[in-house]
Design an enzyme around this catalytic site. Structure first.
Site, PDB file in Angstrom:
ATOM      1  N   CYS A  52     -71.092 -61.991 -63.840  1.00 47.74           N
ATOM      2  CA  CYS A  52     -72.704 -61.703 -63.797  1.00 47.74           C
ATOM      3  C   CYS A  52     -73.172 -61.353 -65.366  1.00 47.74           C
ATOM      4  O   CYS A  52     -72.923 -60.088 -65.736  1.00 47.74           O
ATOM      5  CB  CYS A  52     -73.237 -60.503 -62.975  1.00 47.74           C
ATOM      6  SG  CYS A  52     -74.669 -60.463 -62.951  1.00 47.74           S
ATOM      7  N   CYS A  99     -75.934 -58.606 -65.463  1.00 46.76           N
ATOM      8  CA  CYS A  99     -75.368 -57.373 -65.160  1.00 46.76           C
ATOM      9  C   CYS A  99     -74.535 -56.671 -66.237  1.00 46.76           C
ATOM     10  O   CYS A  99     -74.867 -55.456 -66.541  1.00 46.76           O
ATOM     11  CB  CYS A  99     -74.496 -57.361 -63.810  1.00 46.76           C
ATOM     12  SG  CYS A  99     -75.126 -58.278 -62.636  1.00 46.76           S
ATOM     13  N   ASP A 100     -73.652 -57.310 -67.145  1.00 52.45           N
ATOM     14  CA  ASP A 100     -72.694 -57.021 -68.076  1.00 52.45           C
ATOM     15  C   ASP A 100     -73.007 -57.075 -69.318  1.00 52.45           C
ATOM     16  O   ASP A 100     -72.308 -56.715 -70.112  1.00 52.45           O
ATOM     17  CB  ASP A 100     -71.564 -57.210 -67.364  1.00 52.45           C
ATOM     18  CG  ASP A 100     -71.201 -56.744 -65.758  1.00 52.45           C
ATOM     19  OD1 ASP A 100     -71.760 -55.589 -65.570  1.00 52.45           O
ATOM     20  OD2 ASP A 100     -70.420 -57.222 -65.094  1.00 52.45           O
TER      21      ASP A 100
END
Length: 315
Positions: free
Chosen positions: A139, A142-143
């Site tokens: 992701c 997300c990261d």
């Protein structure tokens, strides 16, 4: 004499994670006496995520497993009966709904909230699994923040991979996009954005042989399928964007779903095509797949279940 009558549940939640736990919190507070079966991966995908910095309410960030434990405790505090077990079969052809747990325990339920999520597809490399959460991620949204100003690689050739490569290019110094064939599956406009971006280098006809590093990603070894030449990329982040698979197979005979298996819900609700069955989180969300959107849809599912029962006069 043994009683073979299945246990009857007012509100059954299948799956945990942000969607399932949030549904449980709302359902429990509404006195629906929810019972949750946590599934194969209690806590969902966030249990394999180290730092979560984009969920509101955690100004210093939080570890994924810690956040899921907080949600579990909150659901338990209000009376959710949380159990280990996997739903292995369902029968939504009549009322009440029938669910089989671990191929042996039969249940009936007035309402069912499906929060089984989606599983990221991986390349299947041992180094990929070993370094998951330590530089390997599925992701970028997300990261990606953790790799600001650094060099990263991303694998994939579809719209999601192209979108995430572009997203990473806004944060990172360099993005290598590893494409297995000599063309992308992504739409023409997404391909153009990738190719026109000076920070993205597309490696065509290329496969990943190994992700390098003992305790964190320090590089990736790739091989050109045409020339058979290998090359080590100096990257600190490795993103896999080859798709997700919704955990929906046992529900598909009864519930409307798209060609990839994502369950369809009535727009603006968590309602499926079967009365009393609701879907929330990544099992029905192809677009966003974030913890906060999953939690929001879990709230919707519980409120929809409460209103459904109230309309029946059962609540």
């Amino acid at each position: 004499m043994e009683n073979n009558t299945p246990e009857h549940i007012k509100c059954l939640i299948i799956g945990s994670g942000p969607a399932g736990y949030t549904a449980a919190i709302y359902a429990a507070r509404a006195n629906l006496a929810p019972v949750m079966y946590q599934g194969l991966q209690p806590g969902g995908q966030l249990t394999i995520t180290n730092d979560v910095e984009n969920f509101p309410g955690y100004p210093d960030g939080v570890m994924g497993p810690e956040m899921m434990e907080d949600l579990r405790k909150q659901a338990t505090r209000f009376g959710t009966d949380i159990r280990y077990g996997i739903a292995t079969a369902v029968d939504f052809s009549g009322h009440p709904h029938k669910v089989t747990i671990d191929e042996k325990v039969e249940l009936t339920a007035d309402t069912v909230i499906i929060a089984t999520g989606a599983s990221a597809k991986w390349l299947g490399l041992p180094s990929e699994m070993r370094l998951n959460g330590m530089g390997v991620s599925a992701c970028a949204v997300c990261d990606g923040f953790f790799y600001r100003g650094k060099d990263v690689a991303i694998v994939g050739a579809g719209d999601t991979a192209a979108e995430e490569a572009t997203y990473l290019a806004n944060l990172c110094s360099k993005v290598y996009m590893i494409v297995r064939k000599g063309e992308m599956r992504a739409s023409k406009i997404m391909q153009k954005r990738v190719i026109d971006n000076p920070k993205i280098e597309v490696l065509w006809n290329t496969v990943t042989e190994e992700i390098l590093g003992d305790h964190a990603v320090v590089g990736a070894r790739v091989k050109n399928a045409l020339t058979h030449e290998t090359r080590d990329l100096d990257v600190e982040g490795f993103f896999v964007a080859i798709g997700h698979e919704p955990n929906s197979k046992i529900f598909q005979p009864y519930l409307h779903h798209d060609e990839q298996g994502y369950l369809k819900t009535l727009p603006g609700t968590a309602k499926t095509n079967v009365d009393g069955v609701f879907a929330c989180g990544d099992v029905q969300d192809y677009t966003y797949r974030q913890a906060i959107t999953a939690a929001g849809s879990g709230c919707m599912a519980a409120l929809d279940a409460e209103r459904y029962l109230a309309a029946l006069g059962d609540h």
